[in-house]
Design a protein around this motif. Sequence first.
Motif, mmCIF file in Angstrom:
data_model
loop_
_atom_site.group_PDB
_atom_site.id
_atom_site.type_symbol
_atom_site.label_atom_id
_atom_site.label_comp_id
_atom_site.label_asym_id
_atom_site.label_seq_id
_atom_site.Cartn_x
_atom_site.Cartn_y
_atom_site.Cartn_z
ATOM 1 N N PRO A 91 -17.889 -2.700 15.733
ATOM 2 C CA PRO A 91 -18.040 -1.424 15.028
ATOM 3 C C PRO A 91 -19.483 -0.989 14.866
ATOM 4 N N GLY A 92 -20.420 -1.942 14.963
ATOM 5 C CA GLY A 92 -21.819 -1.578 14.757
ATOM 6 C C GLY A 92 -22.586 -1.379 16.049
ATOM 7 N N SER A 93 -21.875 -1.297 17.160
ATOM 8 C CA SER A 93 -22.543 -1.259 18.461
ATOM 9 C C SER A 93 -22.825 0.150 18.969
ATOM 10 N N GLY A 94 -22.643 1.142 18.131
ATOM 11 C CA GLY A 94 -22.890 2.504 18.577
ATOM 12 C C GLY A 94 -21.633 3.326 18.565
ATOM 13 N N GLU A 95 -21.341 3.979 19.686
ATOM 14 C CA GLU A 95 -20.164 4.835 19.762
ATOM 15 C C GLU A 95 -18.890 4.008 19.607
ATOM 16 N N GLN A 96 -18.006 4.448 18.739
ATOM 17 C CA GLN A 96 -16.781 3.705 18.466
ATOM 18 C C GLN A 96 -15.597 4.356 19.181
ATOM 19 N N PRO A 97 -14.775 3.541 19.827
ATOM 20 C CA PRO A 97 -13.601 4.093 20.496
ATOM 21 C C PRO A 97 -12.572 4.568 19.485
ATOM 22 N N SER A 98 -11.635 5.379 19.957
ATOM 23 C CA SER A 98 -10.604 5.891 19.065
ATOM 24 C C SER A 98 -9.734 4.748 18.568
ATOM 25 N N ARG A 99 -9.203 4.939 17.365
ATOM 26 C CA ARG A 99 -8.388 3.888 16.750
ATOM 27 C C ARG A 99 -6.996 4.441 16.481
ATOM 28 N N PRO A 100 -5.958 3.795 17.029
ATOM 29 C CA PRO A 100 -4.590 4.261 16.787
ATOM 30 C C PRO A 100 -4.170 4.015 15.349
ATOM 31 N N GLU A 101 -3.341 4.895 14.817
ATOM 32 C CA GLU A 101 -2.782 4.703 13.483
ATOM 33 C C GLU A 101 -1.366 4.166 13.622
ATOM 34 N N VAL A 102 -1.100 3.066 12.944
ATOM 35 C CA VAL A 102 0.227 2.461 12.947
ATOM 36 C C VAL A 102 0.630 2.247 11.496
ATOM 37 N N SER A 103 1.397 3.182 10.961
ATOM 38 C CA SER A 103 1.794 3.087 9.561
ATOM 39 C C SER A 103 3.311 2.978 9.469
ATOM 40 N N ILE A 104 3.777 2.075 8.636
ATOM 41 C CA ILE A 104 5.213 1.929 8.421
ATOM 42 C C ILE A 104 5.636 2.826 7.268
ATOM 43 N N LEU A 105 6.924 3.125 7.197
ATOM 44 C CA LEU A 105 7.424 4.039 6.177
ATOM 45 C C LEU A 105 7.308 3.443 4.784
ATOM 46 N N GLU A 106 7.365 4.309 3.795
ATOM 47 C CA GLU A 106 7.035 3.926 2.421
ATOM 48 C C GLU A 106 7.895 2.786 1.888
ATOM 49 N N HIS A 107 9.222 2.822 2.176
ATOM 50 C CA HIS A 107 10.077 1.779 1.607
ATOM 51 C C HIS A 107 9.724 0.406 2.176
ATOM 52 N N ALA A 108 9.323 0.354 3.457
ATOM 53 C CA ALA A 108 8.936 -0.918 4.058
ATOM 54 C C ALA A 108 7.556 -1.345 3.563
ATOM 55 N N GLN A 109 6.645 -0.386 3.417
ATOM 56 C CA GLN A 109 5.311 -0.722 2.914
ATOM 57 C C GLN A 109 5.393 -1.272 1.488
ATOM 58 N N GLU A 110 6.248 -0.672 0.683
ATOM 59 C CA GLU A 110 6.432 -1.155 -0.686
ATOM 60 C C GLU A 110 6.934 -2.599 -0.680
ATOM 61 N N ASP A 111 7.865 -2.888 0.214
ATOM 62 C CA ASP A 111 8.386 -4.249 0.296
ATOM 63 C C ASP A 111 7.308 -5.228 0.753
ATOM 64 N N MET A 112 6.435 -4.796 1.658
ATOM 65 C CA MET A 112 5.384 -5.676 2.165
ATOM 66 C C MET A 112 4.366 -6.045 1.090
ATOM 67 N N GLN A 113 4.323 -5.283 -0.002
ATOM 68 C CA GLN A 113 3.399 -5.589 -1.086
ATOM 69 C C GLN A 113 3.980 -6.595 -2.075
ATOM 70 N N ARG A 114 5.243 -6.911 -1.913
ATOM 71 C CA ARG A 114 5.889 -7.835 -2.837
ATOM 72 C C ARG A 114 5.652 -9.287 -2.419
#
Length: 346
Positions: A88-111
Amino acid sequence: MGSKPPQRLDEFNMDRKQFNYVKRVLQDLTVGRYPRVDHLPLLLNLHQNRFVLTDNDRLMVYFHPTVLPVPPAEARPTGASSAAPFDPGSGEQPSRPEVSILEHAQEDMQRQWRVLRETYRSTSESEPVPGVCGRYRFLFFIHTHRIEAPGFPYQKTVYTLSIWDREWDELIWHDVYPFEREDRRRAIHQFWTRAKTNFLPEHLRSGKMGSNTIDPRLPERIRYKTVYHTWENHPSLPPPPRDTIMFVLATAMFHTNEATYKDQVVMRKEWEFVTGHRSELIPHLVFCGLMICLESKYLPDNDIERQTQFLRLFGVSKKMTWMKEGLQSYITMSGWPVEFSTALRL
């Protein structure tokens, strides 16, 4: 094991469009066509949720609702590791894909996760939500890769599968296709080490979703499962690239069935498993998909004639012996009317 209260039945009811998507996928599978990949996560999640509704303590799996394309691997600097992440500190940064799970699954992952192993030393640095334990063990992500396949100029896509295993805090990537495999491995490494996610535990990511900081410990938690030798028994070599979608389905179903296994789940390498021909794999998915349709509001359970007419849309191809045998075994066990077997031409 503490459990999350079961979701309401109406959360999993299909609308008419989704019903048609599921119907089309099942029609493809019963006649041996490649299924519409964009609709597979819907069927797989409905399959999972049907069992959750009848078993409040069942461990769950989650399929990301969209298929994730993986860009080709970028050329690495001379002398760099074959799978080195970007700096990340090497200069130009490549694009980063977003991978987000739905809210009900994210809530479960915090348990809090109740570990299945008898001996375990937690390495998690996150603060779990107090109360009931989480239920999602596996998160599934279907990927597409563009390739040039020898002998198949019109098939440009290979499918692979990433699985986040909560029991072991690791990401397992599955790929069976033998051509250009090193390029795909580097590409998937770059994809996940750059991805902005909302499901990885805090000790494997730095900052909140959208941060440009990458935790160097994540690459150590990625395993690459590449069952290339299985293709040696393929009836036609080189194999069609799109056949890999059947492997993705087989692997997903295998892990779904083994979600309560206390050790690392390892996909079987026999041809019957890789292709999904085993009755508990793709035939079981098709049977459950048909059952979900029959139980939907569009096919009232007191209208056998209408249900039978619907099942005639899925007459199983004569060449699909393994599908016929698998479906018939489940129909027999479930006590379905004889008319249903006849309608499916079993």
